[in-house]
Scaffold this motif. Structure first.
Motif, PDB file in Angstrom:
ATOM      1  N   VAL A 251       0.837  -1.210   0.000  1.00 51.88           N
ATOM      2  CA  VAL A 251       0.000   0.000   0.000  1.00 51.88           C
ATOM      3  C   VAL A 251       0.861   1.245   0.000  1.00 51.88           C
ATOM      4  CG1 VAL A 251      -1.690   1.317   1.323  1.00 51.88           C
ATOM      5  CG2 VAL A 251      -1.945  -1.161   1.113  1.00 51.88           C
ATOM      6  N   VAL A 252       1.874   1.274   0.870  1.00 49.48           N
ATOM      7  CA  VAL A 252       2.765   2.445   0.949  1.00 49.48           C
ATOM      8  C   VAL A 252       3.490   2.647  -0.370  1.00 49.48           C
ATOM      9  CG1 VAL A 252       4.811   3.379   2.089  1.00 49.48           C
ATOM     10  CG2 VAL A 252       3.033   2.270   3.445  1.00 49.48           C
ATOM     11  N   PHE A 253       3.994   1.557  -0.946  1.00 53.27           N
ATOM     12  CA  PHE A 253       4.718   1.657  -2.219  1.00 53.27           C
ATOM     13  C   PHE A 253       3.797   2.153  -3.328  1.00 53.27           C
ATOM     14  CE2 PHE A 253       6.486  -0.584  -6.069  1.00 53.27           C
ATOM     15  CZ  PHE A 253       7.610   0.227  -6.199  1.00 53.27           C
ATOM     16  N   ALA A 254       2.567   1.651  -3.354  1.00 53.24           N
ATOM     17  CA  ALA A 254       1.611   2.072  -4.384  1.00 53.24           C
ATOM     18  C   ALA A 254       1.303   3.562  -4.262  1.00 53.24           C
ATOM     19  CB  ALA A 254       0.330   1.254  -4.282  1.00 53.24           C
ATOM     20  N   VAL A 255       1.119   4.038  -3.045  1.00 50.91           N
ATOM     21  CA  VAL A 255       0.812   5.462  -2.853  1.00 50.91           C
ATOM     22  C   VAL A 255       2.007   6.328  -3.253  1.00 50.91           C
ATOM     23  CG1 VAL A 255       0.281   7.218  -1.123  1.00 50.91           C
ATOM     24  CG2 VAL A 255      -0.907   5.023  -1.068  1.00 50.91           C
ATOM     25  N   LEU A 256       3.204   5.942  -2.786  1.00 51.86           N
ATOM     26  CA  LEU A 256       4.394   6.722  -3.131  1.00 51.86           C
ATOM     27  C   LEU A 256       4.680   6.701  -4.633  1.00 51.86           C
ATOM     28  CD1 LEU A 256       6.807   5.716  -0.217  1.00 51.86           C
ATOM     29  CD2 LEU A 256       5.495   7.836  -0.477  1.00 51.86           C
ATOM     30  N   LEU A 257       4.405   5.566  -5.258  1.00 52.50           N
ATOM     31  CA  LEU A 257       4.609   5.455  -6.701  1.00 52.50           C
ATOM     32  C   LEU A 257       3.512   6.167  -7.477  1.00 52.50           C
ATOM     33  CD1 LEU A 257       6.066   4.169  -9.165  1.00 52.50           C
ATOM     34  CD2 LEU A 257       4.642   2.137  -8.805  1.00 52.50           C
ATOM     35  N   GLY A 258       2.279   6.050  -6.978  1.00 48.52           N
ATOM     36  CA  GLY A 258       1.145   6.574  -7.738  1.00 48.52           C
ATOM     37  C   GLY A 258       1.014   8.076  -7.718  1.00 48.52           C
ATOM     38  N   ILE A 259       1.343   8.727  -6.597  1.00 44.90           N
ATOM     39  CA  ILE A 259       1.147  10.175  -6.492  1.00 44.90           C
ATOM     40  C   ILE A 259       1.847  10.937  -7.615  1.00 44.90           C
ATOM     41  CG2 ILE A 259       1.723  12.193  -5.071  1.00 44.90           C
ATOM     42  CD1 ILE A 259       1.020  10.525  -2.616  1.00 44.90           C
ATOM     43  N   PRO A 260       3.126  10.650  -7.904  1.00 51.74           N
ATOM     44  CA  PRO A 260       3.767  11.419  -8.983  1.00 51.74           C
ATOM     45  C   PRO A 260       3.607  10.841 -10.378  1.00 51.74           C
ATOM     46  CG  PRO A 260       5.409  10.104  -7.869  1.00 51.74           C
ATOM     47  CD  PRO A 260       4.099   9.813  -7.195  1.00 51.74           C
ATOM     48  N   THR A 261       3.097   9.598 -10.506  1.00 52.34           N
ATOM     49  CA  THR A 261       3.164   8.940 -11.815  1.00 52.34           C
ATOM     50  C   THR A 261       1.824   8.629 -12.463  1.00 52.34           C
ATOM     51  OG1 THR A 261       3.222   6.709 -10.855  1.00 52.34           O
ATOM     52  CG2 THR A 261       5.333   7.840 -11.141  1.00 52.34           C
ATOM     53  N   LEU A 262       0.728   8.612 -11.710  1.00 49.30           N
ATOM     54  CA  LEU A 262      -0.531   8.150 -12.287  1.00 49.30           C
ATOM     55  C   LEU A 262      -1.137   9.119 -13.289  1.00 49.30           C
ATOM     56  CD1 LEU A 262      -2.343   6.310  -9.363  1.00 49.30           C
ATOM     57  CD2 LEU A 262      -1.275   5.354 -11.404  1.00 49.30           C
ATOM     58  N   LYS A 263      -0.565  10.302 -13.414  1.00 55.62           N
ATOM     59  CA  LYS A 263      -1.018  11.200 -14.475  1.00 55.62           C
ATOM     60  C   LYS A 263      -0.335  10.879 -15.805  1.00 55.62           C
ATOM     61  CE  LYS A 263      -2.240  15.002 -11.382  1.00 55.62           C
ATOM     62  NZ  LYS A 263      -2.027  16.433 -11.026  1.00 55.62           N
TER      63      LYS A 263
ATOM     64  N   PHE B 183      -7.960  10.171 -10.977  1.00 55.59           N
ATOM     65  CA  PHE B 183      -6.738   9.906 -10.223  1.00 55.59           C
ATOM     66  C   PHE B 183      -7.016   9.023  -9.018  1.00 55.59           C
ATOM     67  CE2 PHE B 183      -3.765  10.888  -6.816  1.00 55.59           C
ATOM     68  CZ  PHE B 183      -2.544  10.722  -7.446  1.00 55.59           C
ATOM     69  N   SER B 184      -8.117   9.275  -8.319  1.00 52.01           N
ATOM     70  CA  SER B 184      -8.464   8.483  -7.138  1.00 52.01           C
ATOM     71  C   SER B 184      -8.759   7.039  -7.515  1.00 52.01           C
ATOM     72  CB  SER B 184      -9.679   9.103  -6.438  1.00 52.01           C
ATOM     73  OG  SER B 184     -10.102   8.300  -5.363  1.00 52.01           O
ATOM     74  N   TYR B 185      -9.498   6.841  -8.592  1.00 56.29           N
ATOM     75  CA  TYR B 185      -9.810   5.481  -9.033  1.00 56.29           C
ATOM     76  C   TYR B 185      -8.548   4.738  -9.459  1.00 56.29           C
ATOM     77  CZ  TYR B 185     -14.900   5.942  -8.868  1.00 56.29           C
ATOM     78  OH  TYR B 185     -16.201   6.072  -8.443  1.00 56.29           O
ATOM     79  N   LYS B 186      -7.666   5.422 -10.143  1.00 57.31           N
ATOM     80  CA  LYS B 186      -6.405   4.793 -10.540  1.00 57.31           C
ATOM     81  C   LYS B 186      -5.583   4.391  -9.322  1.00 57.31           C
ATOM     82  CE  LYS B 186      -5.409   6.784 -15.101  1.00 57.31           C
ATOM     83  NZ  LYS B 186      -4.418   7.596 -15.853  1.00 57.31           N
ATOM     84  N   MET B 187      -5.550   5.270  -8.327  1.00 62.17           N
ATOM     85  CA  MET B 187      -4.798   4.967  -7.117  1.00 62.17           C
ATOM     86  C   MET B 187      -5.379   3.754  -6.404  1.00 62.17           C
ATOM     87  SD  MET B 187      -2.252   5.749  -5.154  1.00 62.17           S
ATOM     88  CE  MET B 187      -1.777   7.467  -5.469  1.00 62.17           C
ATOM     89  N   GLN B 188      -6.698   3.684  -6.322  1.00 62.17           N
ATOM     90  CA  GLN B 188      -7.330   2.526  -5.696  1.00 62.17           C
ATOM     91  C   GLN B 188      -6.990   1.242  -6.451  1.00 62.17           C
ATOM     92  OE1 GLN B 188     -11.616   3.344  -5.094  1.00 62.17           O
ATOM     93  NE2 GLN B 188     -11.057   5.512  -5.022  1.00 62.17           N
ATOM     94  N   SER B 189      -7.007   1.313  -7.772  1.00 65.36           N
ATOM     95  CA  SER B 189      -6.653   0.155  -8.581  1.00 65.36           C
ATOM     96  C   SER B 189      -5.209  -0.251  -8.351  1.00 65.36           C
ATOM     97  CB  SER B 189      -6.880   0.472 -10.063  1.00 65.36           C
ATOM     98  OG  SER B 189      -6.373  -0.554 -10.882  1.00 65.36           O
ATOM     99  N   LEU B 190      -4.306   0.734  -8.301  1.00 67.99           N
ATOM    100  CA  LEU B 190      -2.885   0.449  -8.090  1.00 67.99           C
ATOM    101  C   LEU B 190      -2.661  -0.201  -6.734  1.00 67.99           C
ATOM    102  CD1 LEU B 190      -0.077   0.819  -9.409  1.00 67.99           C
ATOM    103  CD2 LEU B 190       0.120   2.965  -8.143  1.00 67.99           C
ATOM    104  N   VAL B 191      -3.367   0.264  -5.719  1.00 68.63           N
ATOM    105  CA  VAL B 191      -3.214  -0.293  -4.372  1.00 68.63           C
ATOM    106  C   VAL B 191      -3.730  -1.730  -4.321  1.00 68.63           C
ATOM    107  CG1 VAL B 191      -4.061  -0.136  -1.999  1.00 68.63           C
ATOM    108  CG2 VAL B 191      -3.239   1.925  -3.163  1.00 68.63           C
ATOM    109  N   ILE B 192      -4.926  -1.977  -4.860  1.00 72.94           N
ATOM    110  CA  ILE B 192      -5.502  -3.326  -4.798  1.00 72.94           C
ATOM    111  C   ILE B 192      -4.637  -4.324  -5.565  1.00 72.94           C
ATOM    112  CG2 ILE B 192      -7.467  -4.746  -5.508  1.00 72.94           C
ATOM    113  CD1 ILE B 192      -9.256  -2.321  -4.925  1.00 72.94           C
ATOM    114  N   GLY B 193      -4.257  -3.975  -6.784  1.00 73.70           N
ATOM    115  CA  GLY B 193      -3.409  -4.869  -7.555  1.00 73.70           C
ATOM    116  C   GLY B 193      -2.044  -5.064  -6.909  1.00 73.70           C
ATOM    117  N   GLY B 194      -1.519  -4.003  -6.277  1.00 75.13           N
ATOM    118  CA  GLY B 194      -0.235  -4.115  -5.596  1.00 75.13           C
ATOM    119  C   GLY B 194      -0.300  -5.015  -4.377  1.00 75.13           C
TER     120      GLY B 194
END
Length: 328
Positions: A76-88, A206-217
């Motif tokens: 979860v932590v890795f997904a959030v740190l990775l997703g904040i700057p990259t999911l755009k 962005f929020s939906y992408k982050m949720q997807s990244l966290v669940i898959g991660g």
């Protein structure tokens, strides 16, 4: 050639813990790519973090349930740190960033500065972190035979591990099936097809992408735990090749499907073991050594991945209309 023994070994690989682990990792990648259209090329990073989270906390004396939660929390932590700057980012740009992030995890894991924690390039021995999982088994010590398959009840490559691994895979399939049928899953599919249109409807893409990244991660992290329980935590064992194995499995079975990752993992490992077994028997040692046969098997994996992308990107169970292979 002893065909009976060879086919028994291949059949055993169809439900081996490693097969289940990679199927679970592919299910997580399916959430990223099949549902949301995220070109995540760093699933091995989530797997490695999950393995380290589980192993390090177990060695520190944490109980089994707490170590599993630690593995999930690390993802979860890795997904959030990775997703904040990259999911755009989209398409190839996201793929480059995610594979770089996974390489950072691997290189940090093998750093000599963290030898006391991660074991550096030598990794963490399996006997140092498997005891809590083995201790949770309801089975007595010994071996059990089911048809042509004989394995220990409680060991690295045991029936207990197989039962837990495939139970997790089936639960993950159930989760993905429910997500695909839910309004949340339909938003993800909309993002996969045209995120600008979904944004125009007032959805927080962005929020939906982050949720997807966290669940898959998180699914990838659990896969990492299953992957190292029959062996050791070694950072190079979950590097770039592992990500490509998971992609091959997903595309072989079919992205955006429920059971595609399971079928893909079984076919992937079964075919690979069959080819290697036949070549070890048929090809003379002076023509190709055992190490060269191993390398040739992975060359075939790369060729298979290229052929899948070119001729059948939807995979065996997939629908071409469901697969956004050319994500912009």
């Amino acid at each position: 050639m002893d065909w009976a023994n060879l086919l028994t070994n291949v059949a055993g690989e169809l439900f081996a813990p490693t097969t289940a682990a990679l199927a679970l990792a592919a299910i997580g990648l399916n959430v990223h790519f099949g549902l949301t259209g995220l070109l995540n090329m760093g699933q091995a990073g989530f797997m490695l973090l999950g393995a380290y989270g589980f192993a390090i906390t177990t060695i520190a004396g944490w109980p089994l349930w707490a170590s599993v939660l630690a593995a999930m929390a690390s993802a979860v932590v890795f997904a959030v740190l990775l997703g904040i700057p990259t999911l755009k980012l989209r398409g190839d740009y996201l793929a480059i960033v995610t594979i770089a992030a996974a390489e950072i995890v691997r290189i940090v894991g093998r750093s000599t500065a963290l030898s006391d924690v991660t074991g550096a390039s030598n990794g963490l021995l399996g006997n140092s972190f498997k005891h809590t999982f083995v201790g949770a088994s309801p089975f007595p010590d010994g071996r059990f035979t089911l048809g042509p398959f004989t394995y220990a009840l409680n060991a690295s490559n045991s029936w207990w591990l197989r039962i837990v691994a495939w139970a997790l895979v089936l639960l993950a399939c159930l989760l993905v099936w429910r997500l695909m049928k839910s309004p949340w899953g339909r938003v993800l599919k909309g993002i996969r097809e045209d995120e600008d249109a979904v944004r125009a409807l007032g959805k927080n893409v962005f929020s939906y992408k982050m949720q997807s990244l966290v669940i898959g991660g998180v699914l990838g992290a659990l896969a990492g735990v299953l992957f190292v329980l029959p062996r050791a935590v070694q950072p190079d064992s979950m590097g770039r090749p592992t990500t490509f194995w998971v992609w091959t499995i997903l595309l072989l079975g079919g992205a955006a499907t429920v059971f595609g990752p399971i079928l893909g993992s079984m076919l992937f490992w079964g075919a690979l073991m069959l080819i290697k077994g036949i070549m070890r028997t048929v090809v003379p040692e002076n023509v190709m050594s055992v190490a060269e046969i191993e390398a040739f098997g992975w060359i075939l994996v790369g060729i298979a991945l290229m052929l899948l992308i070119i001729f059948r990107p939807q995979g065996i169970l997939g629908d071409k209309k469901e697969l956004a292979i050319n994500v912009r």
